[in-house]
Design a protein around this motif. Structure first.
Motif, PDB file in Angstrom:
ATOM      1  N   GLY A 119      31.326  29.641  20.965  1.00  0.00           N
ATOM      2  CA  GLY A 119      31.632  31.006  21.372  1.00  0.00           C
ATOM      3  C   GLY A 119      32.731  31.665  20.568  1.00  0.00           C
ATOM      4  O   GLY A 119      33.024  32.857  20.770  1.00  0.00           O
ATOM      5  N   SER A 120      33.336  30.920  19.621  1.00  0.00           N
ATOM      6  CA  SER A 120      34.402  31.497  18.806  1.00  0.00           C
ATOM      7  C   SER A 120      33.861  32.590  17.891  1.00  0.00           C
ATOM      8  O   SER A 120      32.756  32.495  17.358  1.00  0.00           O
ATOM      9  N   ASP A 121      34.666  33.638  17.695  1.00  0.00           N
ATOM     10  CA  ASP A 121      34.358  34.617  16.659  1.00  0.00           C
ATOM     11  C   ASP A 121      34.645  34.014  15.285  1.00  0.00           C
ATOM     12  O   ASP A 121      35.278  32.955  15.177  1.00  0.00           O
ATOM     13  N   VAL A 315      37.781  31.642  14.245  1.00  0.00           N
ATOM     14  CA  VAL A 315      38.962  32.070  14.984  1.00  0.00           C
ATOM     15  C   VAL A 315      39.535  30.872  15.736  1.00  0.00           C
ATOM     16  O   VAL A 315      40.748  30.636  15.724  1.00  0.00           O
ATOM     17  N   GLU A 316      38.658  30.086  16.368  1.00  0.00           N
ATOM     18  CA  GLU A 316      39.106  28.913  17.122  1.00  0.00           C
ATOM     19  C   GLU A 316      38.371  27.674  16.614  1.00  0.00           C
ATOM     20  O   GLU A 316      37.154  27.579  16.722  1.00  0.00           O
ATOM     21  N   TYR A 317      39.139  26.752  16.044  1.00  0.00           N
ATOM     22  CA  TYR A 317      38.574  25.520  15.491  1.00  0.00           C
ATOM     23  C   TYR A 317      38.543  24.412  16.536  1.00  0.00           C
ATOM     24  O   TYR A 317      39.420  24.324  17.415  1.00  0.00           O
ATOM     25  N   ALA A 318      37.555  23.557  16.418  1.00  0.00           N
ATOM     26  CA  ALA A 318      37.502  22.360  17.256  1.00  0.00           C
ATOM     27  C   ALA A 318      38.620  21.395  16.889  1.00  0.00           C
ATOM     28  O   ALA A 318      39.085  20.617  17.727  1.00  0.00           O
ATOM     29  N   ASP A 319      39.065  21.436  15.639  1.00  0.00           N
ATOM     30  CA  ASP A 319      40.129  20.567  15.130  1.00  0.00           C
ATOM     31  C   ASP A 319      41.356  21.425  14.837  1.00  0.00           C
ATOM     32  O   ASP A 319      41.348  22.253  13.919  1.00  0.00           O
TER      33      ASP A 319
END
Length: 367
Positions: A119-121, A315-319
């Motif tokens: 869902g991150s942009d 915008v938002e990384y898993a790591d």
């Protein structure tokens, strides 16, 4: 939304000096430039990217700055072409992509983007602005003026000889040989091809009927891998013509294109004017700064056969460690020092102060 004109050289130099002063007082800034929202302890780890061959020289310049400020960081960039870069980023094989076009809105909606939190942009930063040269190798001919229909006819295969009347009409006094034209195009999925065919589609749609595409759409001509392959193919023949990032065409002869009543050769300044005449695409996230290039502009000095090459991340990384590295590297790229280094090494146009501020605001959202 209209982006202000590219900053004048004097302003760039002044701000670059301030950036270097900031570097001296804050050596732990990730990009080695002026303090920013990403300042903090020196980073460690490995950052992997893949994508456009056009911005390869610029990426190398940014990498040198970034690794100088962060000696325990390794940056790897694999210049396999824009399409491969985007595919590798989507699969999570790399943490960022370089691409001569942004992801389309429908591609973003379809996903997946395995390096990102679901869902991150996306962050898409127009970090590299450069002219695409239409370069040729015809013995005895040093320069040509070609209008859009003639350029389109050459690459569509309807104009096949260098002494064709359409070429002669705009090149009075030039001795054109009775020689077959040998067009050269990219064999790989290429953002440079997408930008070049977008120019043809916007300015000569009655001749070039194939649209703006990343993969060359017609048979004929010579296919070559990557920017360097196209340049080598042009150099290696007589009667050849192709398209490539101007920074890599060396001493090849280049076409001046018709813009209104002018004939404009490829230049960083002309690419900057064309960018200034173009709006950002609507319907995207605030961190997604994708341009809709107006190739039909008649703005004086514009060179509309150009590309805007993007740095693309989440915008938002898993790591979280990957996020810090991408944030620092992207900050370096859009900084005054980074843009000036790219201009000096790759011949690109530094992005304007307004666009740099917009880009940094988007980068600051990375987490």
């Amino acid at each position: 939304m209209k982006i202000s004109r590219i900053a004048q050289v004097g302003a760039v130099a002044a701000v670059a000096a301030l950036a270097l002063a900031g570097c001296a007082s804050n050596e732990t800034s990730p990009g080695g430039t002026a303090p920013s929202a990403s300042e903090g302890p020196a980073l460690t780890g490995t950052l992997n990217g893949s994508g456009a061959t056009s911005q390869q020289v610029a990426v190398s310049a940014w990498t040198q700055l970034f690794q100088t400020a962060n000696p325990d960081v390794t940056v790897n960039y694999d210049p396999q072409g824009s399409g491969t870069g985007r595919e590798s980023f989507q699969s999570g094989a790399v943490q960022f992509a370089g691409s001569d076009r942004a992801f389309k809105i429908e591609e973003i909606e379809a996903g997946p983007f395995d390096a990102c939190v679901e869902g991150s942009d996306l962050v898409e930063i127009p970090a590299y602005v450069s002219p695409i040269a239409i370069a040729f190798n015809v013995e005895g001919v040093d320069a040509l003026n070609l209008d859009p229909d003639t350029i389109a006819g050459i690459f569509a295969g309807t104009i096949t000889n260098w002494n064709d009347p359409a070429i002669a009409a705009t090149n009075s006094g030039v001795t054109l040989p009775d020689l077959a034209i040998a067009p050269v195009h990219r064999s790989d999925k290429s953002g440079t091809t997408a930008n070049f065919t977008d120019y043809l589609a916007q300015t000569a749609s009655s001749v070039w009927t194939y649209g703006a595409v990343e993969e060359w759409p017609i048979q004929g001509g010579e296919a070559a891998q990557g920017t360097s392959g196209v340049v080598d193919a042009i150099k290696g023949g007589n009667g050849t013509i192709g398209y490539a990032d101007h920074s890599q065409t060396g001493d090849l002869s280049v076409v001046s294109v018709q813009v209104g009543s002018e004939w404009n050769a490829p230049s960083a300044e002309g690419a900057a004017v064309a960018l200034d005449a173009s709006p950002l695409e609507e319907g995207r996230a605030p961190t997604d700064l994708a341009f809709e290039i107006d190739r039909t502009t008649e703005e004086s000095g514009a060179y509309p056969v150009m590309l805007v090459s993007y740095l693309i991340g989440c915008v938002e990384y898993a790591d979280a460690d990957a996020a810090a590295l991408v944030k620092g590297f992207f900050t370096t790229a859009v900084s005054e020092e980074g843009q000036q280094s790219a201009a000096e090494n790759a011949g690109s146009a530094p992005i304007s102060a307004d666009l740099a501020a917009q880009s940094q605001a988007a980068i600051d959202e990375i987490k």
